[in-house]
Each structure stands twice: as C-alpha cells, then as structure tokens.
Write an enzyme that holds these catalytic residues in place. Structure first.
Site, PDB file in Angstrom:
ATOM      1  CB  ALA A  34      44.761  24.737  36.203  1.00 35.46           C
ATOM      2  CG  HIS A  39      49.416  30.131  38.225  1.00 32.08           C
ATOM      3  ND1 HIS A  39      48.678  29.556  37.227  1.00 32.08           N
ATOM      4  CD2 HIS A  39      48.525  30.608  39.128  1.00 32.08           C
ATOM      5  CE1 HIS A  39      47.389  29.662  37.513  1.00 32.08           C
ATOM      6  NE2 HIS A  39      47.269  30.307  38.661  1.00 32.08           N
ATOM      7  CD  GLU A 150      49.672  45.025  39.240  1.00 31.31           C
ATOM      8  OE1 GLU A 150      49.554  45.351  38.031  1.00 31.31           O
ATOM      9  OE2 GLU A 150      50.330  45.682  40.068  1.00 31.31           O
ATOM     10  CE  LYS A 151      42.840  36.620  34.013  1.00 36.37           C
ATOM     11  NZ  LYS A 151      41.970  36.188  35.121  1.00 36.37           N
ATOM     12  CD  GLN A 155      42.109  36.517  44.125  1.00 37.45           C
ATOM     13  OE1 GLN A 155      41.221  35.683  43.976  1.00 37.45           O
ATOM     14  NE2 GLN A 155      43.338  36.337  43.671  1.00 37.45           N
TER      15      GLN A 155
END
Length: 292
Positions: A34, A39, A150-151, A155
């Site tokens: 998606a 990305h 970095e969003k 994670q």
C-alpha cells in the site's frame, strides 16, 4: 531496467550473490505494501545511497494483535509494483506466508527495553512480530543498508537495537517523516478516515509541534503533556492512548528536557489509529521542519 518480482528466498539470494561478486552495495526497504509518498521517499533515499535496491512487500501477520486489522490491511501489489517500476528498483521481494514462515515455524525475536510502553503497551506482541520479520528480511536480503521511516519511531529503535544486539551486518538508516501539506503524517491507514475524520487528523501533528515548541522554550514537561492530551480530546480524537516525552535513544520517560528527546503520541479517530512523533531538544524543531 524492469522491476523483477521475486517470491522465494532462494531466488532473492541468487540475485544478491551476483551483485556481491561484482562488489556492489545493496539497500533494502521493508514494507507491507500500500505504498505512498512516504515509502517512495525511503526508496529514493536507498537509490541514492546504494547500487541495488530491494523493496520487500509482506503483510506480516505476526505483528497484528487484532485479526480485524490484519484482514482490513490493504493489499495492492500490482499498484505497488507500478509505482516502483519507473524508479529503478531492482527487485520487489513479495513472499507469501508459507515462504516467510513455513511449516512448524517456532522462533521469535523479542527486544526488551525500547519495545516497552507506548505502542508496545497497547499492542501486545506487536514488536515481537516486527523484530522477527525484520530479522528475517535483513538476513534474507543480505543488505548493507536498510531504510525505515521515523514516523514509526519506536519501531525504528527496536530495529536498531536488534541489529546491534545480534551483530547483523547492516546499517539502519532512519528517514524523516513525510507529511501532507496540512501536516498529517503519511500512513497506509489514512485511507480509512472519513471526510470528517480527515479534517480532524492533522490536529495531531499541530498539537505535537506546539507542545514541542513549548518544551523547547523551557515549559514544565508534565503540565505541557497533560494540556496536549486534553487538546487532542478537545480536537475530536475519540481515544488518546498516549502522549509522552521519551529519550530519543533509549525511549525511557523524560521528566526534564536535558537531552535529545521525542514527543510521541497515538490516538484514535473512529476505527483508525494514528501515530506521530516529533523531535524535541537541541535543534529538534529546526531539524523536523515543523508545520506551516
């Protein structure tokens, strides 16, 4: 150069071996598909830094603690491939569940410390699933560099820790959050927002940047955090899971702004969970670009 879609680890490694023998550098961009402009920015950074780029596409069931969320996650491989083809990406690695985990799979990678609290407290098992699949993708690709946004800051720190602890020979590159013009951090989940919710959603970033500016100016940490939580509720967010100031490396809570930190938040609009974060501390607001 046409984009190759690869389904098996053996095929991927055969291609990587050819590049290795030629002395080329390899970058990998792990995704669940998606694909959006966020990305694509990772892919473009990878293309600028390395000779060959692999984008992975695998909707990882092990990182979903909610079966409904897994079922609703968009699967758009054909569209994703069409977006990647003009960019010069070498390989789209898109294994199925059997190829990734196989019969009898029984190994899990668990990272303590940075995975605790924040999203880790609200999504049990999520970061074990992330750490397990990322470990596999890094070893499968044999990449020199791996690119993460970095969003998803918690994670990113989980991935950095596992790579350090397990001595995986790859450099993790964190890339800045990409935002819409109104400040909303790009996410594959944004398509689920109704028109009304989409109007509210950018207020998450605005409130975070305002809080960061107040913290940078020397305001009291807990008072600013509490006021920001109330501001999110007043703005129309249904549930505020957390809004916290954490050390930017260890993700331990910060009670006084005496080191580089991150202001992180998660909140719900209807059935959509939004996360965001901004840097706070030395040059934090300047580096992030802020919101106009």
């Amino acid at each position: 150069m046409s984009l190759a879609i690869v389904r098996t680890v053996r095929d991927l490694r055969n291609r990587v071996d050819v590049w290795r023998r030629a002395g080329r550098t390899i970058g990998v961009v792990p995704t669940m598909g998606a694909l959006h402009a966020g990305h694509i920015s990772l892919v473009e950074t990878a293309l600028a830094r390395t000779d060959h780029v692999i984008v992975t596409l695998f909707v990882n069931p092990k990182q979903f603690n909610n079966p409904a969320d897994l079922a609703a996650y968009p699967r758009t491989e054909a569209d994703d491939a069409a977006k990647l083809s003009p960019l010069g990406v070498d390989v789209l690695f898109a294994p199925d569940g059997e190829e990734m985990y196989g019969t009898g799979f029984s190994t899990s990678v668990s990272v303590s410390g940075v995975s605790e609290g924040l999203c880790g407290a609200h999504r049990p098992g999520h970061f074990d699933g992330v750490a397990t699949v990322v470990t596999k993708l890094l070893l499968q690709s044999g990449a020199d560099f791996a690119f993460f946004g970095e969003k998803d800051f918690q994670q990113l720190q989980v991935v950095r820790r596992l790579v350090s602890d397990l001595n995986i020979p790859v450099e993790i590159i964190g890339c800045p959050t990409v935002r819409e013009e109104d400040g909303l951090a790009l996410s594959s989940r944004n398509v689920r927002l109704s028109a009304e919710e989409r109007g509210i959603a950018p207020r998450l970033a605005k409130i975070l940047f305002t809080a960061a500016e107040r913290l940078e100016a020397g305001g009291p940490v807990e008072a600013i955090l509490e006021a920001s939580r109330r501001a999110l509720s007043d703005a129309g967010f249904d549930t505020v899971e957390y809004l916290e100031l954490r050390d930017s490396e260890t993700l331990r809570p910060v009670e006084r702004l005496d080191r580089p930190a991150r202001l992180l938040a998660a909140a719900w609009l209807g059935a959509t969970r939004l996360i965001d974060n901004v840097p706070v501390g030395a040059q934090g607001i300047l580096q992030s670009g802020g919101i106009t």
